[in-house]
Design a protein around this motif. Structure first.
Motif, PDB file in Angstrom:
ATOM      1  N   TRP A 122       0.759  -0.966   0.023  1.00 30.15           N
ATOM      2  CA  TRP A 122       0.011  -0.166   0.006  1.00 30.15           C
ATOM      3  C   TRP A 122       0.741   1.333   0.151  1.00 30.15           C
ATOM      4  CZ3 TRP A 122      -5.347   0.257   2.969  1.00 30.15           C
ATOM      5  CH2 TRP A 122      -6.119  -0.859   2.565  1.00 30.15           C
TER       6      TRP A 122
ATOM      7  N   ALA B  52       0.799   4.122  -2.767  1.00 30.34           N
ATOM      8  CA  ALA B  52       0.925   5.451  -2.496  1.00 30.34           C
ATOM      9  C   ALA B  52       1.854   6.347  -3.033  1.00 30.34           C
ATOM     10  CB  ALA B  52       0.504   5.615  -0.843  1.00 30.34           C
ATOM     11  N   GLU B  53       2.995   5.964  -2.932  1.00 24.56           N
ATOM     12  CA  GLU B  53       4.344   6.641  -3.573  1.00 24.56           C
ATOM     13  C   GLU B  53       4.216   6.715  -4.840  1.00 24.56           C
ATOM     14  OE1 GLU B  53       7.568   9.114  -2.855  1.00 24.56           O
ATOM     15  OE2 GLU B  53       6.354   8.398  -1.415  1.00 24.56           O
TER      16      GLU B  53
ATOM     17  N   TRP C 114       1.755   9.309  -6.109  1.00 29.04           N
ATOM     18  CA  TRP C 114       2.227  10.609  -6.066  1.00 29.04           C
ATOM     19  C   TRP C 114       3.309  11.163  -7.108  1.00 29.04           C
ATOM     20  CZ3 TRP C 114       1.745  15.215  -3.706  1.00 29.04           C
ATOM     21  CH2 TRP C 114       2.995  15.991  -3.478  1.00 29.04           C
TER      22      TRP C 114
ATOM     23  N   TYR D 244      -4.881  10.006  -4.668  1.00 30.64           N
ATOM     24  CA  TYR D 244      -3.775   9.844  -3.812  1.00 30.64           C
ATOM     25  C   TYR D 244      -4.129  10.636  -2.415  1.00 30.64           C
ATOM     26  CZ  TYR D 244       0.716  10.910  -1.372  1.00 30.64           C
ATOM     27  OH  TYR D 244       1.854  10.907  -0.626  1.00 30.64           O
TER      28      TYR D 244
ATOM     29  N   PHE E 294      -6.682   8.092  -0.526  1.00 36.36           N
ATOM     30  CA  PHE E 294      -6.013   7.092  -0.166  1.00 36.36           C
ATOM     31  C   PHE E 294      -5.153   7.269   0.955  1.00 36.36           C
ATOM     32  CE2 PHE E 294      -2.405   3.840  -0.690  1.00 36.36           C
ATOM     33  CZ  PHE E 294      -3.049   2.709  -0.374  1.00 36.36           C
ATOM     34  N   ILE E 295      -4.465   8.210   1.090  1.00 37.90           N
ATOM     35  CA  ILE E 295      -3.428   8.445   2.248  1.00 37.90           C
ATOM     36  C   ILE E 295      -4.239   9.005   3.507  1.00 37.90           C
ATOM     37  CG2 ILE E 295      -1.536   9.001   1.031  1.00 37.90           C
ATOM     38  CD1 ILE E 295      -1.332  11.931   1.715  1.00 37.90           C
TER      39      ILE E 295
ATOM     40  N   LEU F  50      -4.832   4.362   3.996  1.00 40.99           N
ATOM     41  CA  LEU F  50      -3.622   3.934   4.785  1.00 40.99           C
ATOM     42  C   LEU F  50      -3.932   4.103   6.319  1.00 40.99           C
ATOM     43  CD1 LEU F  50      -0.747   5.723   2.907  1.00 40.99           C
ATOM     44  CD2 LEU F  50      -1.222   3.265   3.146  1.00 40.99           C
TER      45      LEU F  50
ATOM     46  N   HIS G  79       3.591  10.359   4.623  1.00 38.65           N
ATOM     47  CA  HIS G  79       2.520  10.823   3.299  1.00 38.65           C
ATOM     48  C   HIS G  79       1.640  11.938   4.015  1.00 38.65           C
ATOM     49  CE1 HIS G  79       3.585   7.865   0.320  1.00 38.65           C
ATOM     50  NE2 HIS G  79       3.613   6.829   1.170  1.00 38.65           N
TER      51      HIS G  79
END
Length: 197
Positions: free
Chosen positions: A30, A34-35, A38, A60, A63-64, A68, A87
């Motif tokens: 995950w 995420a990275e 981004w 993103y 998601f974060i 997360l 993040h």
């Protein structure tokens, strides 16, 4: 020809479509995802692809902020939580970037809608001019019968006396006449159908 710009609603719907993350997926995957979102969002931004940048960065952000912290391994170790917090540290910058992209997309979409409206108005104006010229030149369409010709003469006289407003009235009368003709045709068909029964 480039594609028509999409509305913010369409882009937002694409951005928040449900993510396919299965319960057994590790936090490490995950975080990598995420990275990746981004970085790819920033690549789109640098390339000038605002629509894709908006979609990806909005995805993103969701998601974060939502996914997360809810992962079962999120608070399992201090190291995991630090990675998630890293993040979260981008959120202010991220929201500012999304806001700037949103303004550009909104302006582009409105400009495109204005262009479509202007094109439609221009086509309508050209059609009016074409019809008025036909009447003025007495080169009326083939579907004009003998009983319409006096009406055309009256329209022509009124159009020249009233200027451009007369031309608009002429078009409205033509449309009304076509509507009356269609209504009469329907009535005739219905009467014929009743007589057959």
């Amino acid at each position: 020809m480039s594609a028509a710009p999409r509305s913010l609603k369409e882009l937002g719907d694409e951005a928040v479509r449900p993510a396919l993350f299965f319960p057994g997926t590790s936090l490490k995957l995950w975080l990598r995802t995420a990275e990746s979102m981004w970085k790819q969002g920033n690549v789109y931004l640098l390339e000038g692809n605002d629509e894709q940048a908006y979609v990806l960065l909005l995805r993103y952000a969701e998601f974060i902020i939502k996914n997360l912290p809810a992962h079962p391994e999120a608070k399992a170790t201090t190291d995991n939580w630090k990675k998630i917090k890293a993040h979260h540290a981008r959120v202010d910058t991220l929201l500012q970037i999304i806001s700037e992209i949103k303004k550009r997309l909104e302006e582009r979409y409105l400009q495109y809608q204005r262009m479509l409206l202007e094109d439609a108005e221009e086509r309508r104006r050209q059609e009016i001019e074409r019809r008025v010229k036909l009447v003025q030149d007495n080169e009326v369409d083939n579907d004009t019968d003998e009983e319409e010709k006096p009406w055309l003469a009256r329209s022509l006289r009124r159009g020249s006396a009233e200027g451009s407003h007369g031309k608009l009235d002429l078009l409205e009368e033509m449309r009304g006449l076509q509507f009356d003709r269609r209504r009469d045709d329907r009535s005739t068909r219905q009467e014929t159908k009743l007589l057959r029964e």
